[in-house]
Structure formats: C-alpha cells, structure tokens
Design an enzyme around this catalytic site. Sequence first.
Site, short mmCIF file in Angstrom:
data_model
loop_
_atom_site.label_atom_id
_atom_site.label_comp_id
_atom_site.label_asym_id
_atom_site.label_seq_id
_atom_site.Cartn_x
_atom_site.Cartn_y
_atom_site.Cartn_z
N ASP A 19 22.43 13.11 -39.13
CA ASP A 19 21.34 13.78 -39.81
C ASP A 19 21.03 15.13 -39.17
O ASP A 19 20.96 16.16 -39.85
CB ASP A 19 20.07 12.91 -39.79
CG ASP A 19 20.28 11.57 -40.45
OD1 ASP A 19 21.12 11.50 -41.34
OD2 ASP A 19 19.61 10.60 -40.05
N TYR A 200 30.95 3.60 -36.84
CA TYR A 200 29.79 2.80 -36.48
C TYR A 200 30.25 1.57 -35.71
O TYR A 200 31.43 1.19 -35.76
CB TYR A 200 29.02 2.41 -37.73
CG TYR A 200 28.41 3.60 -38.45
CD1 TYR A 200 27.35 4.30 -37.88
CD2 TYR A 200 28.92 4.02 -39.67
CE1 TYR A 200 26.80 5.39 -38.53
CE2 TYR A 200 28.37 5.12 -40.32
CZ TYR A 200 27.32 5.80 -39.74
OH TYR A 200 26.78 6.89 -40.37
N GLU A 279 27.77 11.35 -42.91
CA GLU A 279 27.93 12.48 -43.82
C GLU A 279 28.46 13.73 -43.14
O GLU A 279 29.37 14.39 -43.65
CB GLU A 279 26.61 12.81 -44.51
CG GLU A 279 26.70 13.96 -45.50
CD GLU A 279 25.45 14.17 -46.32
OE1 GLU A 279 25.15 15.33 -46.65
OE2 GLU A 279 24.74 13.18 -46.63
#
Length: 392
Positions: A19, A200, A279
């Site tokens: 983010d 992850y 992202e």
Amino acid sequence: MHDPLTLHLFCRVIDNYGDIGICWRFARQLHQEHGIAVTLWVDDLRSFHRICPEVSVAMDTQVVAGIGVRYWRTQDGAFSTDDIADMVIEFFGCDLPPGYIAAMAQCAPPPVWLNLEGLTAEEWVEGCHTLPSPHPRLPLTKYFFFPGFTAKTGGLLREASLEDDRLRFQSDPARVNAFFARLGVTPTELAALKVSLFCYPHAPVASLFDAWQHGESPVTCFVPEGVAPDAVHAFFGRVAMSGDLCRQGALSVRILPFVPQQDYDKLLWACDLNFVRGEDSFVRAQWAEKPFVWHIYPQDEDLHHKKLRAFLDRYATDNDGLRSFSLHWNGAPPEQPLAVANTLTQWRALQANLPSLAKRAGQWKSLMMSLGDFTSNLLEFVHARRSAPAEK
C-alpha cells in the site's frame, strides 16, 4: 506565476509494504514530473521506512524527497480551509478525519476529492471508473478512480523514465553484475536460472523449493529478508538472515536485504522469472518485461480467486502453463477436475514455457503502455473537474 497545485494523499497501510509502496511511487511522480506539492498522510512509518530508508519513524512531520510526510495518528482534530489541498485522495477508500471533511465543505471551490481504488481486471471496473458519489449531507462529491488494464480505466502507474531506465540497465551486463555484487551475489549464482520470490506467508514455498532442488538445472532464488522466513527456516533447518546463502540440491536461496524501490525494480529487470505479490510489485513486474507469477492478496470468501482468474483471462494464453501454476500457487481450485495439483508437475510445465512467457510479457507491456500512465490520466481528470462549472 501560479502556485503549484497541492495534494493530500491519505494512506492506511494494510498490506505491509504494498500500500505505501504504491502511494510513495505515486507521490514521487506527482511531485517530480508534474510539480504537484504533495503531502502524504500515512499511519505506518515503519513499513514506509523499509522501502524508503530516508523516512524517520520518530518524526510526525517531515519532508522526504520534496514530499511532505505526516504521521496519521488519529481521526481527531480540527481543520480550517487553509489546511485543505486542491486535490484530496483516499487510498483504498480509507476514511478521512471528519474534521477534514467538514473543512473541505467550507472551501470555495471545494477540492477535487478522489477515492483511488485497488487494481482489478474485472469488467465491472469500467462502469465504475470516474463515477461520482455525492456526500449525503455536505456539498461535496467524491469520484472513484480505478487503475486498470483497458482504455476505460486509469491504466497503470508508470514513471516517464521507467522504460529508458530499464533498457539502459538490461543492456549493460557490467551494471547488472555490479548490482548483484553489491548484494553479495556471486557469479556462480548468476549462472543459474534467476528467480525473485516475493509472496505472502501462506504460499506453498516448501513444495516449490522441493521441486527446484530436484530439478535438472540449477535455480538461484532471491528472497527479501522477512519474506517467507518460516518456510525458508523449515526447508533448510536454520534461520537465514540477510546476506546468507542456503543450498540444497540444484537450489540456491540468497537472502537479500529489503531494498529501496529503485533497487527492487532492478532485481525484477535482472531475473529470469519473478514471483510477486499484492499490487505494487505486481505492476512493477509487468513493466519489467519478464515472466512473472502473481500471489494475490487474500480476501474473505476467496474473492481474490475471482480477481486472479479475471487477470489470467486477459493475460495468460492457451497451454502456457501460467494459468494452472498461478491457480495452484494461490490455492485456487483447478479448472480441470482431474488436473494434477503437484507443484513439481506444475513447475515443469511453467519452466518449459518460459520463452513464450517472456514474449508474452513484451506484448503485454506494449499494450499497457498504449493506455498512458495512471498519474497523467488522473491529473487530466482532475483538471477537467477543476475547470467544470460549479455543481449546484
């Protein structure tokens, strides 16, 4: 001479580095290429510091690379119209402080208010891109702005110099070797298939390592420190720190320090295959023009599997091995009921298609470049809204 436009960008960090990584790239481009006076409000300075070491975790207010950074501690506080920027952007729909919104409503004209949404390949995005959302009580309108993969979206984040920087780096073996040498990587490691791994914790790393260690050709895997540490520990039987090299069979795993964004781009450019997540690194992998595998951020009710399939529908080609491997890597059900879920089998199919995937990566990058860059597209929309007649 007019004062530069001002922007306040609000970011709550959910995905550790992804983010804030997106917001920091976006803020830098706005400031460096478009002369926007940017203030970035962020609630996690520690994650910010890891991708930008110049950020101090001890300072509530600071200036980094010409960009104001404010530690967003609380939703409390009173604001005046002088505190409000010309443009206000919420990243991923985070809630602005109520006092800030109240001050926005007192501005004449009010700021252009945008909700910068997450990246998805789903078709519904085209109908929601730039959609207005009037405030239920105040004379304010918020607009949804989506990055995306078609001309009916905002495109992908990309700096003006990125393509030239990539080509300059990749065409100079001495620069590539110097980059790896600075990270402690030896020439022997570089002679193998070079893979970067950013995923992850729930990724099936152990089974992938097992497939690589029994492979017929050597693999060197570069893993940033703190990524999949439990899997690395369990596989090699020891805690691996930054700079360590772990070897087993045909597999070598080099633990890298968590590098700044510019060096992470170089890592993607220098590897033969990139595993990316979330992202930010997902988008950078597309600009790297190299084969990549995406580990998507998990969502409740497996909604992320739907988003993954939507992207693969656009990107993957028939029988290139990427679709089935990506579904397996993300824990999604196979599309063929009798499909083999063994990582070794999936890897062999993907490896055999790396040349065709490299070609596809180049085609896709060219297609994405034709959409323009996200920041310029967003500013074009903002300028149109600022020059539009005031809404009654």
